[in-house]
Write a protein that holds these residues in place. Sequence first.
Motif, PDB file in Angstrom:
ATOM      1  N   LEU A  89      63.738   4.470  17.071  1.00  0.00           N
ATOM      2  CA  LEU A  89      63.736   3.652  17.306  1.00  0.00           C
ATOM      3  C   LEU A  89      63.398   2.901  18.256  1.00  0.00           C
ATOM      4  CD1 LEU A  89      65.803   3.287  13.508  1.00  0.00           C
ATOM      5  CD2 LEU A  89      63.450   3.035  13.706  1.00  0.00           C
ATOM      6  N   ALA A  90      62.425   1.791  18.226  1.00  0.00           N
ATOM      7  CA  ALA A  90      62.087   1.125  19.623  1.00  0.00           C
ATOM      8  C   ALA A  90      62.313  -0.776  19.494  1.00  0.00           C
ATOM      9  CB  ALA A  90      61.460   1.351  20.599  1.00  0.00           C
ATOM     10  N   PHE A  91      63.209  -0.987  19.925  1.00  0.00           N
ATOM     11  CA  PHE A  91      63.034  -2.385  19.590  1.00  0.00           C
ATOM     12  C   PHE A  91      62.555  -3.561  21.337  1.00  0.00           C
ATOM     13  CE2 PHE A  91      66.275  -6.723  20.323  1.00  0.00           C
ATOM     14  CZ  PHE A  91      65.063  -7.026  19.858  1.00  0.00           C
ATOM     15  N   ASP A  92      62.242  -4.007  21.251  1.00  0.00           N
ATOM     16  CA  ASP A  92      61.343  -4.770  22.065  1.00  0.00           C
ATOM     17  C   ASP A  92      61.767  -6.416  22.633  1.00  0.00           C
ATOM     18  OD1 ASP A  92      59.698  -6.810  23.910  1.00  0.00           O
ATOM     19  OD2 ASP A  92      58.267  -5.908  23.344  1.00  0.00           O
ATOM     20  N   PRO A  93      62.964  -6.669  23.412  1.00  0.00           N
ATOM     21  CA  PRO A  93      63.918  -7.934  23.264  1.00  0.00           C
ATOM     22  C   PRO A  93      62.697  -8.708  23.478  1.00  0.00           C
ATOM     23  CG  PRO A  93      64.223  -6.654  25.224  1.00  0.00           C
ATOM     24  CD  PRO A  93      63.335  -5.520  24.241  1.00  0.00           C
ATOM     25  N   THR A  94      61.801  -9.173  24.365  1.00  0.00           N
ATOM     26  CA  THR A  94      60.821 -10.074  24.812  1.00  0.00           C
ATOM     27  C   THR A  94      59.968 -10.152  23.227  1.00  0.00           C
ATOM     28  OG1 THR A  94      58.961  -8.791  25.350  1.00  0.00           O
ATOM     29  CG2 THR A  94      61.013  -9.073  27.063  1.00  0.00           C
ATOM     30  N   ARG A  95      60.100 -10.086  22.776  1.00  0.00           N
ATOM     31  CA  ARG A  95      58.455 -10.120  21.359  1.00  0.00           C
ATOM     32  C   ARG A  95      59.727  -9.618  19.547  1.00  0.00           C
ATOM     33  NH1 ARG A  95      54.706  -5.996  23.756  1.00  0.00           N
ATOM     34  NH2 ARG A  95      53.289  -7.404  24.062  1.00  0.00           N
ATOM     35  N   GLY A  96      60.948  -9.196  19.905  1.00  0.00           N
ATOM     36  CA  GLY A  96      61.827  -9.597  19.148  1.00  0.00           C
ATOM     37  C   GLY A  96      61.511  -8.419  17.569  1.00  0.00           C
ATOM     38  N   VAL A  97      60.976  -7.693  18.117  1.00  0.00           N
ATOM     39  CA  VAL A  97      60.296  -7.062  17.325  1.00  0.00           C
ATOM     40  C   VAL A  97      60.431  -5.241  16.998  1.00  0.00           C
ATOM     41  CG1 VAL A  97      58.227  -8.556  16.775  1.00  0.00           C
ATOM     42  CG2 VAL A  97      58.648  -6.434  17.945  1.00  0.00           C
ATOM     43  N   TRP A  98      61.281  -4.627  16.188  1.00  0.00           N
ATOM     44  CA  TRP A  98      61.182  -3.025  15.889  1.00  0.00           C
ATOM     45  C   TRP A  98      59.549  -2.056  15.944  1.00  0.00           C
ATOM     46  CZ3 TRP A  98      65.773  -0.563  16.650  1.00  0.00           C
ATOM     47  CH2 TRP A  98      66.906  -1.283  17.297  1.00  0.00           C
ATOM     48  N   ARG A  99      59.813  -0.914  16.294  1.00  0.00           N
ATOM     49  CA  ARG A  99      58.424   0.061  16.048  1.00  0.00           C
ATOM     50  C   ARG A  99      59.542   1.043  15.978  1.00  0.00           C
ATOM     51  NH1 ARG A  99      53.877  -2.610  16.576  1.00  0.00           N
ATOM     52  NH2 ARG A  99      53.854  -4.172  17.840  1.00  0.00           N
ATOM     53  N   LEU A 100      58.902   2.212  15.236  1.00  0.00           N
ATOM     54  CA  LEU A 100      59.249   3.294  14.799  1.00  0.00           C
ATOM     55  C   LEU A 100      57.843   4.519  15.959  1.00  0.00           C
ATOM     56  CD1 LEU A 100      60.744   5.698  13.024  1.00  0.00           C
ATOM     57  CD2 LEU A 100      58.665   6.536  12.882  1.00  0.00           C
ATOM     58  N   ALA A 101      58.403   4.699  16.865  1.00  0.00           N
ATOM     59  CA  ALA A 101      57.961   5.313  18.326  1.00  0.00           C
ATOM     60  C   ALA A 101      58.144   6.360  18.580  1.00  0.00           C
ATOM     61  CB  ALA A 101      58.977   5.046  19.806  1.00  0.00           C
ATOM     62  N   GLY A 102      58.356   7.699  17.265  1.00  0.00           N
ATOM     63  CA  GLY A 102      58.071   8.212  16.780  1.00  0.00           C
ATOM     64  C   GLY A 102      59.348   9.641  16.209  1.00  0.00           C
ATOM     65  N   SER A 103      58.930  11.177  16.193  1.00  0.00           N
ATOM     66  CA  SER A 103      59.104  11.237  15.065  1.00  0.00           C
ATOM     67  C   SER A 103      59.469  13.454  15.300  1.00  0.00           C
ATOM     68  CB  SER A 103      59.523  11.014  13.426  1.00  0.00           C
ATOM     69  OG  SER A 103      58.564  12.505  12.921  1.00  0.00           O
ATOM     70  N   LEU A 104      60.250  13.782  15.168  1.00  0.00           N
ATOM     71  CA  LEU A 104      60.777  14.996  15.578  1.00  0.00           C
ATOM     72  C   LEU A 104      60.223  15.730  14.450  1.00  0.00           C
ATOM     73  CD1 LEU A 104      64.089  14.682  17.425  1.00  0.00           C
ATOM     74  CD2 LEU A 104      61.604  15.434  18.288  1.00  0.00           C
ATOM     75  N   ASP A 105      59.435  16.978  14.423  1.00  0.00           N
ATOM     76  CA  ASP A 105      58.846  18.029  13.410  1.00  0.00           C
ATOM     77  C   ASP A 105      59.512  18.820  13.309  1.00  0.00           C
ATOM     78  OD1 ASP A 105      56.659  16.058  13.215  1.00  0.00           O
ATOM     79  OD2 ASP A 105      55.249  17.253  13.783  1.00  0.00           O
TER      80      ASP A 105
END
Length: 105
Positions: A89-105
């Motif tokens: 899970l990645a948080f971008d402080p300049t935009r104030g949004v969270w993104r799911l960046a990846g998942s391990l299979d």
Amino acid sequence: MRQYDDLVEVRKGPVPDDGPQQFLWRGRLWQVREVLAHWVETGAWWLRRPEERPGRSELLREREVWRVSAARGRAVATADDPGFGVFDLAFDPTRGVWRLAGSLD
């Protein structure tokens, strides 16, 4: 690792840990079971030269990444369960949004 760039809604825990405790991804609620790692990444400086976009260097961009193990709302889940996974899970402080960046299979 499977790469994603999906927006997610994250509920963070109390201080001092202040890490993600739950996240909503593709309409499903995931409960964080454990924070496996936490780090800060800088922007991809090798993709764009600062002189091509003055004042917009990618070096200035940072994101905070949390690698977590999570289960789909279950009190008990194991690594063999399809409702269990490891996610970045990645948080971008300049935009104030969270993104799911990846998942391990």
